[in-house]
Design a protein around this motif. Sequence first.
Motif, short mmCIF file in Angstrom:
data_model
loop_
_atom_site.label_atom_id
_atom_site.label_comp_id
_atom_site.label_asym_id
_atom_site.label_seq_id
_atom_site.Cartn_x
_atom_site.Cartn_y
_atom_site.Cartn_z
N ILE A 46 0.87 0.37 -1.20
CA ILE A 46 0.11 -0.67 -0.82
C ILE A 46 1.14 -1.83 -0.47
CG2 ILE A 46 -1.09 -2.76 -2.23
CD1 ILE A 46 -2.56 -0.12 -3.73
N VAL A 47 0.87 -2.49 0.62
CA VAL A 47 1.78 -3.52 1.32
C VAL A 47 1.13 -4.85 1.28
CG1 VAL A 47 3.05 -1.85 2.45
CG2 VAL A 47 1.01 -3.05 3.65
N SER A 48 1.80 -5.97 1.29
CA SER A 48 1.16 -7.34 1.49
C SER A 48 0.94 -7.55 3.20
CB SER A 48 2.00 -8.37 0.77
OG SER A 48 3.10 -8.51 1.70
N GLY A 49 0.22 -8.51 3.34
CA GLY A 49 0.11 -8.75 4.79
C GLY A 49 1.34 -9.18 5.26
N HIS A 50 2.59 -9.55 4.51
CA HIS A 50 4.00 -9.91 5.01
C HIS A 50 4.52 -8.84 5.01
CE1 HIS A 50 3.22 -14.26 3.84
NE2 HIS A 50 2.47 -14.23 4.86
N LYS A 51 4.05 -7.46 5.02
CA LYS A 51 4.56 -6.32 5.14
C LYS A 51 5.70 -6.09 4.16
CE LYS A 51 5.05 -6.65 9.83
NZ LYS A 51 5.38 -6.13 11.09
N GLU A 52 5.39 -6.44 2.81
CA GLU A 52 6.51 -6.04 1.65
C GLU A 52 5.90 -4.92 1.09
OE1 GLU A 52 8.09 -10.39 0.16
OE2 GLU A 52 5.97 -10.13 0.04
N VAL A 53 6.23 -3.99 0.61
CA VAL A 53 5.82 -2.74 -0.27
C VAL A 53 5.76 -3.19 -1.68
CG1 VAL A 53 6.24 -0.70 -1.02
CG2 VAL A 53 6.74 -1.05 1.17
N ILE A 54 4.29 -3.21 -2.05
CA ILE A 54 3.97 -3.75 -3.33
C ILE A 54 4.06 -2.55 -4.55
CG2 ILE A 54 2.41 -4.84 -4.79
CD1 ILE A 54 1.69 -6.41 -2.19
N GLU A 55 3.53 -1.34 -3.95
CA GLU A 55 3.13 -0.33 -4.87
C GLU A 55 3.30 0.91 -4.14
OE1 GLU A 55 -0.63 0.38 -7.18
OE2 GLU A 55 -0.23 -1.63 -7.45
N VAL A 56 3.56 2.09 -4.94
CA VAL A 56 3.59 3.20 -4.23
C VAL A 56 3.18 4.19 -5.23
CG1 VAL A 56 4.99 5.41 -3.56
CG2 VAL A 56 5.75 2.85 -2.94
#
Length: 106
Positions: A46-56
């Motif tokens: 799961i990534v944010s719209g700013h392309k930061e990985v939030i969850e794997v």
Amino acid sequence: MMRGMGNMQGMMKQMQKMQKKMAEAQEKLGEERIEGTAGGGMVTVIVSGHKEVIEVNIKEEVVDPEDIEMLQDLVLAATNDALKKADDLTNQTMGQFTKGINLPGF
């Protein structure tokens, strides 16, 4: 000559309004959550719209100590899937602002 100035001011106001809307849209993108998957949902990223990985998330049954490489490939594929979706969302969201504008540098 004065009429041209008023027109210019109007354009500047429009630009400021658009910049504000763009900033708001950009902020909203950061709050978006985009899911990428691989291996039929065995791995989700799961990534944010700013392309930061939030969850794997990795399902237990896909973890094979004998085949770490496959797991790495799945994580990579899921991450790339999520990032591509984030790009698509960004282009969709921000594209509305650049449509019909013919300004150099935009």
